[in-house]
Design a protein around this motif. Structure first.
Motif, PDB file in Angstrom:
ATOM      1  N   CYS A  99       0.853  -1.185   0.000  1.00  0.00           N
ATOM      2  CA  CYS A  99       0.000   0.000   0.000  1.00  0.00           C
ATOM      3  C   CYS A  99       0.892   1.241   0.000  1.00  0.00           C
ATOM      4  CB  CYS A  99      -0.892   0.028   1.247  1.00  0.00           C
ATOM      5  SG  CYS A  99      -1.947  -1.417   1.455  1.00  0.00           S
ATOM      6  N   HIS A 100       0.566   2.210  -0.842  1.00  0.00           N
ATOM      7  CA  HIS A 100       1.337   3.448  -0.898  1.00  0.00           C
ATOM      8  C   HIS A 100       0.478   4.616  -0.410  1.00  0.00           C
ATOM      9  CE1 HIS A 100       3.677   1.017  -3.873  1.00  0.00           C
ATOM     10  NE2 HIS A 100       4.670   1.570  -3.204  1.00  0.00           N
ATOM     11  N   TYR A 101       1.131   5.532   0.298  1.00  0.00           N
ATOM     12  CA  TYR A 101       0.462   6.691   0.875  1.00  0.00           C
ATOM     13  C   TYR A 101       1.254   7.956   0.550  1.00  0.00           C
ATOM     14  CZ  TYR A 101      -1.735   3.020   3.664  1.00  0.00           C
ATOM     15  OH  TYR A 101      -2.411   1.881   4.063  1.00  0.00           O
ATOM     16  N   PHE A 102       0.539   8.998   0.167  1.00  0.00           N
ATOM     17  CA  PHE A 102       1.101  10.339   0.042  1.00  0.00           C
ATOM     18  C   PHE A 102       0.626  11.165   1.237  1.00  0.00           C
ATOM     19  CE2 PHE A 102       0.972   9.789  -4.780  1.00  0.00           C
ATOM     20  CZ  PHE A 102       2.355   9.776  -4.920  1.00  0.00           C
ATOM     21  N   ALA A 103       1.323  12.244   1.529  1.00  0.00           N
ATOM     22  CA  ALA A 103       0.818  13.221   2.487  1.00  0.00           C
ATOM     23  C   ALA A 103      -0.176  14.140   1.789  1.00  0.00           C
ATOM     24  CB  ALA A 103       1.966  14.041   3.072  1.00  0.00           C
ATOM     25  N   ARG A 104      -1.302  14.365   2.431  1.00  0.00           N
ATOM     26  CA  ARG A 104      -2.281  15.264   1.846  1.00  0.00           C
ATOM     27  C   ARG A 104      -1.699  16.675   1.750  1.00  0.00           C
ATOM     28  NH1 ARG A 104      -7.854  14.959   1.372  1.00  0.00           N
ATOM     29  NH2 ARG A 104      -7.996  13.220   2.852  1.00  0.00           N
ATOM     30  N   GLY A 105      -1.907  17.326   0.598  1.00  0.00           N
ATOM     31  CA  GLY A 105      -1.444  18.685   0.408  1.00  0.00           C
ATOM     32  C   GLY A 105      -0.254  18.800  -0.520  1.00  0.00           C
ATOM     33  N   VAL A 106       0.464  17.668  -0.774  1.00  0.00           N
ATOM     34  CA  VAL A 106       1.620  17.742  -1.660  1.00  0.00           C
ATOM     35  C   VAL A 106       1.182  17.504  -3.108  1.00  0.00           C
ATOM     36  CG1 VAL A 106       3.151  16.934   0.161  1.00  0.00           C
ATOM     37  CG2 VAL A 106       2.235  15.286  -1.477  1.00  0.00           C
ATOM     38  N   VAL A 107       2.023  17.912  -4.045  1.00  0.00           N
ATOM     39  CA  VAL A 107       1.820  17.587  -5.455  1.00  0.00           C
ATOM     40  C   VAL A 107       2.300  16.159  -5.666  1.00  0.00           C
ATOM     41  CG1 VAL A 107       2.412  18.160  -7.831  1.00  0.00           C
ATOM     42  CG2 VAL A 107       2.137  19.975  -6.146  1.00  0.00           C
ATOM     43  N   THR A 108       1.492  15.348  -6.296  1.00  0.00           N
ATOM     44  CA  THR A 108       1.808  13.931  -6.482  1.00  0.00           C
ATOM     45  C   THR A 108       1.851  13.603  -7.964  1.00  0.00           C
ATOM     46  OG1 THR A 108      -0.541  13.343  -6.308  1.00  0.00           O
ATOM     47  CG2 THR A 108       0.746  13.342  -4.281  1.00  0.00           C
ATOM     48  N   TYR A 109       2.929  12.943  -8.377  1.00  0.00           N
ATOM     49  CA  TYR A 109       3.114  12.675  -9.800  1.00  0.00           C
ATOM     50  C   TYR A 109       4.054  11.497 -10.003  1.00  0.00           C
ATOM     51  CZ  TYR A 109       7.579  15.205  -9.252  1.00  0.00           C
ATOM     52  OH  TYR A 109       8.832  15.607  -8.851  1.00  0.00           O
ATOM     53  N   HIS A 110       4.257  11.126 -11.276  1.00  0.00           N
ATOM     54  CA  HIS A 110       5.114  10.011 -11.649  1.00  0.00           C
ATOM     55  C   HIS A 110       6.282  10.576 -12.461  1.00  0.00           C
ATOM     56  CE1 HIS A 110       1.800   7.424 -10.377  1.00  0.00           C
ATOM     57  NE2 HIS A 110       1.008   8.160 -11.129  1.00  0.00           N
ATOM     58  N   ASP A 111       7.436  10.696 -11.807  1.00  0.00           N
ATOM     59  CA  ASP A 111       8.573  11.347 -12.455  1.00  0.00           C
ATOM     60  C   ASP A 111       8.976  10.649 -13.749  1.00  0.00           C
ATOM     61  OD1 ASP A 111      11.008  13.264 -12.200  1.00  0.00           O
ATOM     62  OD2 ASP A 111      11.901  11.292 -12.534  1.00  0.00           O
ATOM     63  N   LEU A 112       9.017   9.342 -13.747  1.00  0.00           N
ATOM     64  CA  LEU A 112       9.501   8.608 -14.918  1.00  0.00           C
ATOM     65  C   LEU A 112       8.597   8.836 -16.126  1.00  0.00           C
ATOM     66  CD1 LEU A 112      11.792   6.637 -15.679  1.00  0.00           C
ATOM     67  CD2 LEU A 112      10.225   4.778 -15.148  1.00  0.00           C
ATOM     68  N   ALA A 113       7.300   8.850 -15.898  1.00  0.00           N
ATOM     69  CA  ALA A 113       6.345   9.058 -16.990  1.00  0.00           C
ATOM     70  C   ALA A 113       6.010  10.531 -17.208  1.00  0.00           C
ATOM     71  CB  ALA A 113       5.058   8.288 -16.713  1.00  0.00           C
ATOM     72  N   ALA A 114       6.450  11.399 -16.281  1.00  0.00           N
ATOM     73  CA  ALA A 114       6.200  12.847 -16.358  1.00  0.00           C
ATOM     74  C   ALA A 114       4.713  13.173 -16.385  1.00  0.00           C
ATOM     75  CB  ALA A 114       6.904  13.456 -17.574  1.00  0.00           C
ATOM     76  N   THR A 115       3.929  12.426 -15.589  1.00  0.00           N
ATOM     77  CA  THR A 115       2.478  12.616 -15.566  1.00  0.00           C
ATOM     78  C   THR A 115       2.002  12.820 -14.130  1.00  0.00           C
ATOM     79  OG1 THR A 115       2.147  10.211 -15.430  1.00  0.00           O
ATOM     80  CG2 THR A 115       2.090  11.227 -17.625  1.00  0.00           C
ATOM     81  N   PRO A 116       0.930  13.597 -13.938  1.00  0.00           N
ATOM     82  CA  PRO A 116       0.375  13.743 -12.585  1.00  0.00           C
ATOM     83  C   PRO A 116      -0.299  12.456 -12.139  1.00  0.00           C
ATOM     84  CG  PRO A 116      -1.048  14.811 -14.186  1.00  0.00           C
ATOM     85  CD  PRO A 116       0.176  14.367 -14.940  1.00  0.00           C
ATOM     86  N   SER A 117      -0.382  12.258 -10.834  1.00  0.00           N
ATOM     87  CA  SER A 117      -1.093  11.102 -10.306  1.00  0.00           C
ATOM     88  C   SER A 117      -2.595  11.313 -10.410  1.00  0.00           C
ATOM     89  CB  SER A 117      -0.723  10.880  -8.839  1.00  0.00           C
ATOM     90  OG  SER A 117      -1.356  11.854  -8.016  1.00  0.00           O
ATOM     91  N   HIS A 118      -3.334  10.222 -10.233  1.00  0.00           N
ATOM     92  CA  HIS A 118      -4.805  10.353 -10.296  1.00  0.00           C
ATOM     93  C   HIS A 118      -5.303  11.193  -9.120  1.00  0.00           C
ATOM     94  CE1 HIS A 118      -4.488   6.697  -7.654  1.00  0.00           C
ATOM     95  NE2 HIS A 118      -5.541   7.221  -7.082  1.00  0.00           N
ATOM     96  N   LEU A 119      -4.580  11.200  -7.995  1.00  0.00           N
ATOM     97  CA  LEU A 119      -4.986  12.056  -6.880  1.00  0.00           C
ATOM     98  C   LEU A 119      -4.830  13.533  -7.230  1.00  0.00           C
ATOM     99  CD1 LEU A 119      -3.545  10.310  -3.701  1.00  0.00           C
ATOM    100  CD2 LEU A 119      -5.856  10.209  -4.612  1.00  0.00           C
TER     101      LEU A 119
END
Length: 315
Positions: A290-310
């Motif tokens: 399970c992966h978790y981000f902190a709420r409030g940060v920008v979340t993305y996929h560096d390798l694909a250069a795309t934003p996350s679904h969140l």
């Protein structure tokens, strides 16, 4: 310790807020890559030089418990914490049965089907979207709460990966796949659904490697056009050798996680880890990460250069 005191007797308000100030910064040129974001932003509290002193202050103030302080110290030292026997076996069995039913019904598609040479199917990305029992594990306060403690901010459930067998991946950091701005506001919780033997391709990680510099796609010459053209071939040819060189340069020693059923291993965004080779094609390593981000940060996929679904959903 299962944090049951806080589950059975929750506090009237949340203990952790989103990362503040909210750094919702659009990357230059619209590319979601680490190189496009400005330097700066708040650093996670356990990544700061004064982390040991901060842990002592929070403990003295009653903001964290003795157990949480112990976990925080392990996180600072190793970049991982182990919660032994953390999840009840019967609950894991029920979740696994629901996962198997979803596979049989065609509701989930593994990344590689079973074959004559390997009777076990590949991994499934985000099974929690279709299996309520998996979603309940991802969102369980018993997992989310300690992740929030370690991040120092409210943890937001993001992604799951589930599978019958070891990944056999070479050493890597999650940060190139799942990235945050500011850096470091990601954590994983790996759950063993059975006892894991040495020949089943157990998880391997490198304690203390979270303190190494982050390695992103621009550091190894992978631009969006290259990744779009040849995909993970570029990752295997350029990123994985860089990580292997870092491990050798810093004389890092691997640790093998031969988990027992119900054990949970939590790790830092930048911890180097992978999967040992399986000794036998049919040996299983049933697990959920399970992966978790902190709420409030920008979340993305560096390798694909795309934003996350969140991020795309404004979360």
């Amino acid at each position: 310790m299962r944090f049951l005191d806080r589950i059975l007797h929750p506090k009237p308000r949340a203990r952790f807020a989103p990362v503040a100030p909210d750094p919702r910064v659009e990357p230059a040129a619209g590319e979601f890559r680490a190189a496009r974001f400005p330097a700066g932003g708040p650093v996670p509290w356990l990544d700061r030089p004064d982390a040991p002193q901060a842990i002592a202050r929070k403990l003295a103030a009653g903001a964290i418990t003795e157990r949480e302080a112990a976990l925080a110290r392990e996180w600072v030292r190793d970049g991982v914490v182990l919660l032994e026997g953390f999840i009840d076996g019967a609950r894991l069995d029920a979740a696994w049965s629901a996962y198997e039913r979803a596979l049989e019904a065609g509701a989930l598609t593994p990344d590689a089907p079973a074959s004559e040479t390997d009777p076990l199917p590949g991994r499934v990305l985000n099974p929690h979207f279709g299996v309520p029992e998996i979603d309940a594990l991802l969102r369980d306060p018993a997992l989310v709460e300690p992740v929030s403690v370690l991040l120092g901010a409210e943890a937001l459930p993001f992604q799951t990966i589930m599978g019958h067998k070891g990944s056999e991946q070479r050493a890597h950091s999650d940060a190139i796949h799942m990235t945050t701005y500011p850096l470091g506001y990601l954590a994983a919780a790996w759950i063993a659904f059975e006892d894991i033997s040495d020949d089943a391709g157990p998880l391997v990680y490198y304690p203390g490697s979270h303190r190494l510099p982050y390695v992103f796609s621009h550091d190894v010459g992978i631009d969006p056009a290259t990744f779009g053209e040849i995909g993970y071939t570029a990752y295997a040819e350029r990123y994985e050798p860089r990580i292997a060189a870092l491990i050798a340069e810093h004389h890092l020693e691997p640790r093998t996680f031969t988990a027992r059923k119900g054990d949970v291993l939590m790790w830092h965004a930048n911890i180097l880890h992978g999967g040992a080779p399986r000794a036998r094609a049919g040996s299983s390593r049933r697990a959920l990460v399970c992966h978790y981000f902190a709420r409030g940060v920008v979340t993305y996929h560096d390798l694909a250069a795309t934003p996350s679904h969140l991020y795309a959903a404004g979360r």
